[in-house]
Each structure stands twice: as C-alpha cells, then as structure tokens.
Design a protein around this motif. Structure first.
Motif, short mmCIF file in Angstrom:
data_model
loop_
_atom_site.label_atom_id
_atom_site.label_comp_id
_atom_site.label_asym_id
_atom_site.label_seq_id
_atom_site.Cartn_x
_atom_site.Cartn_y
_atom_site.Cartn_z
N LEU A 1 0.97 -1.73 0.42
CA LEU A 1 -0.03 0.58 0.31
C LEU A 1 0.34 1.38 -0.22
CD1 LEU A 1 -3.07 -0.58 2.70
CD2 LEU A 1 -2.84 -0.34 -0.07
N SER A 2 1.94 1.16 0.12
CA SER A 2 2.53 2.20 0.05
C SER A 2 3.22 2.69 -1.32
CB SER A 2 4.10 2.10 0.36
OG SER A 2 4.73 1.36 -0.28
N ASN A 3 3.05 1.88 -2.12
CA ASN A 3 2.65 2.40 -3.37
C ASN A 3 1.25 2.96 -3.80
OD1 ASN A 3 2.21 2.35 -6.72
ND2 ASN A 3 3.03 0.68 -6.48
N PRO A 4 1.52 4.42 -3.95
CA PRO A 4 0.56 5.32 -4.43
C PRO A 4 -0.86 4.66 -5.61
CG PRO A 4 1.84 6.58 -4.18
CD PRO A 4 2.97 5.58 -4.41
N ALA A 5 -0.15 4.03 -6.87
CA ALA A 5 -1.02 3.19 -7.63
C ALA A 5 -1.79 2.69 -7.10
CB ALA A 5 0.10 3.11 -9.04
N ALA A 6 -0.93 1.09 -5.79
CA ALA A 6 -1.80 0.23 -5.62
C ALA A 6 -2.65 0.71 -4.07
CB ALA A 6 -0.84 -0.94 -4.57
N LEU A 7 -2.10 1.53 -3.88
CA LEU A 7 -3.17 2.71 -2.89
C LEU A 7 -4.41 2.93 -3.62
CD1 LEU A 7 -4.37 3.64 0.35
CD2 LEU A 7 -2.48 5.69 -0.31
N ASN A 8 -4.56 3.39 -3.99
CA ASN A 8 -5.77 3.70 -5.45
C ASN A 8 -6.48 2.75 -5.73
OD1 ASN A 8 -5.16 6.70 -4.16
ND2 ASN A 8 -4.13 6.69 -6.33
N TRP A 9 -5.47 1.92 -6.33
CA TRP A 9 -6.19 0.81 -6.80
C TRP A 9 -7.26 -0.02 -5.49
CZ3 TRP A 9 -6.77 -4.35 -6.25
CH2 TRP A 9 -7.79 -5.21 -7.13
N ASN A 10 -6.95 -0.53 -4.82
CA ASN A 10 -6.94 -0.93 -3.32
C ASN A 10 -8.44 -0.18 -2.99
OD1 ASN A 10 -6.13 -3.76 -1.90
ND2 ASN A 10 -4.43 -1.85 -3.22
N ILE A 11 -8.43 1.53 -2.72
CA ILE A 11 -9.80 1.90 -2.47
C ILE A 11 -10.42 2.46 -3.60
CG2 ILE A 11 -9.99 4.71 -1.86
CD1 ILE A 11 -7.66 4.64 -1.19
N GLU A 12 -10.14 1.99 -4.10
CA GLU A 12 -11.42 2.30 -5.70
C GLU A 12 -12.12 0.90 -5.25
OE1 GLU A 12 -13.58 2.78 -9.41
OE2 GLU A 12 -12.03 3.87 -8.35
N HIS A 13 -11.07 -0.50 -5.43
CA HIS A 13 -11.81 -1.42 -5.24
C HIS A 13 -13.23 -1.58 -3.89
CE1 HIS A 13 -10.89 -3.12 -9.00
NE2 HIS A 13 -9.83 -2.89 -9.07
N CYS A 14 -11.80 -1.37 -3.01
CA CYS A 14 -12.77 -1.77 -1.76
C CYS A 14 -14.56 -0.42 -1.73
CB CYS A 14 -12.18 -1.12 -0.67
SG CYS A 14 -12.40 -0.46 1.33
N SER A 15 -14.45 0.55 -2.61
CA SER A 15 -15.35 1.47 -2.17
C SER A 15 -16.88 1.15 -2.55
CB SER A 15 -14.92 2.99 -2.69
OG SER A 15 -15.08 2.96 -3.94
N HIS A 16 -16.44 0.10 -3.27
CA HIS A 16 -17.49 -0.71 -3.93
C HIS A 16 -18.48 -2.09 -3.46
CE1 HIS A 16 -17.23 1.64 -7.31
NE2 HIS A 16 -15.87 1.38 -8.10
N SER A 17 -17.71 -2.24 -2.37
CA SER A 17 -17.97 -3.27 -1.77
C SER A 17 -19.26 -3.52 -0.68
CB SER A 17 -16.58 -3.64 0.08
OG SER A 17 -16.53 -3.09 0.71
N GLY A 18 -20.08 -4.37 -0.12
CA GLY A 18 -21.18 -4.21 0.69
C GLY A 18 -21.43 -3.43 1.72
N ILE A 19 -22.20 -2.90 2.39
CA ILE A 19 -21.66 -1.93 3.62
C ILE A 19 -23.79 -2.23 3.60
CG2 ILE A 19 -21.94 -0.13 3.41
CD1 ILE A 19 -20.69 0.62 5.50
N THR A 20 -23.99 -2.95 5.15
CA THR A 20 -25.27 -3.05 5.39
C THR A 20 -25.48 -0.82 5.81
OG1 THR A 20 -24.79 -2.60 8.17
CG2 THR A 20 -25.09 -4.64 6.63
N PRO A 21 -27.13 -0.66 5.65
CA PRO A 21 -27.73 0.50 6.15
C PRO A 21 -27.40 1.19 7.36
CG PRO A 21 -29.31 -0.59 5.04
CD PRO A 21 -28.60 -1.57 4.55
N GLU A 22 -27.35 0.09 8.10
CA GLU A 22 -27.15 0.48 9.94
C GLU A 22 -25.69 0.82 10.05
OE1 GLU A 22 -28.26 -2.77 9.16
OE2 GLU A 22 -30.11 -2.15 9.06
#
Length: 134
Positions: free
Chosen positions: A38-59
């Motif tokens: 994650l210290s690689n900015p490209a890897a960090l941004n890629w992981n943030i992008e993919h993480c931000s599409h994960s499911g989350i409950t409304p609560e």
C-alpha cells in the motif's frame, strides 16, 4: 492498470460482517507485506477504488457517516480511503488490526483513522465517487 492484490478485504469486511470468533485474515508477515504494497500510490488508489464498491449494511453506513462526519453516500469511499491510508502509513498496528477483524472492536488507532483524513486522491477519482451515489 496493473493487477494489484486486493488488501482491503479484512478491514472492510470486519466493519460489515465478520464473525466475532473468526481468525485474523492475515499473519503478521502478511500484514507487513500488505502495508508495504500500500505504500505504492497506484496500489493504494487501486485498493481504495475496489474497496469502495464493497457492500455495507444501511445501519453500519449510518453509524460510519456520523463517526466520520461524511454524507452516507460518501461513507464507503471515505472509510476505505481513511483506513487504507492509515494502514499504509503504519498508523494501525497489527494487534489493533487483529482485534478489529476478530471482534469488530473499534480500537483507538482505527477510530483515529476514521476521523482523520489521509492524503487526497486525484480529484477525478473523488468526483467519480461523489457522482456515483454507490
């Protein structure tokens, strides 16, 4: 873009649905490896992008929205950005990571990561997430 290993899974899923008795997703060596990746900015941004599409409950989304002082529509992106940036910087120690993934205990380091903004991504990424509505 390079196919980066997805690192966010353990921390992201801990907030959403991990069993309280589950083993940690990674060993200390794996944790250190992921932190280094994650210290690689490209890897960090890629992981943030993919993480931000994960499911989350409304609560959980509502609770995180209040905790992080962001709109519910921006919770997933900001949660991922803050957690992964803190992880990359070493602000979340391995023991806190394990405690959070096992029992969803909000340790001090994770609470700080969620309240404090990390480095900003390229403006186009932020605008994409704001307009997507998740």
């Amino acid at each position: 873009m390079k196919n980066y290993r997805v690192i966010f899974t353990a921390i992201t899923m801990a907030a959403c649905s991990v069993s309280a008795n589950a083993d940690p997703v990674t060993t200390k060596g794996g944790y250190e490896y992921d932190k280094n990746m994650l210290s690689n900015p490209a890897a960090l941004n890629w992981n943030i992008e993919h993480c931000s599409h994960s499911g989350i409950t409304p609560e959980v989304q509502e609770k995180l929205s209040k905790l992080m002082n962001v709109t519910p529509a921006n919770v997933r992106f900001e949660y991922c950005r803050r957690i992964l940036t803190a992880y990359a910087k070493g602000a979340i120690p391995y023991d806190d990571y394990v405690q959070f993934t096992r029992s969803r205990v909000l340790t001090a380091s994770i609470a700080r990561a969620l309240r404090i903004s990390g480095s900003r991504l390229v403006e186009s990424h932020r605008q994409h997430h704001k307009s997507s509505g998740f």
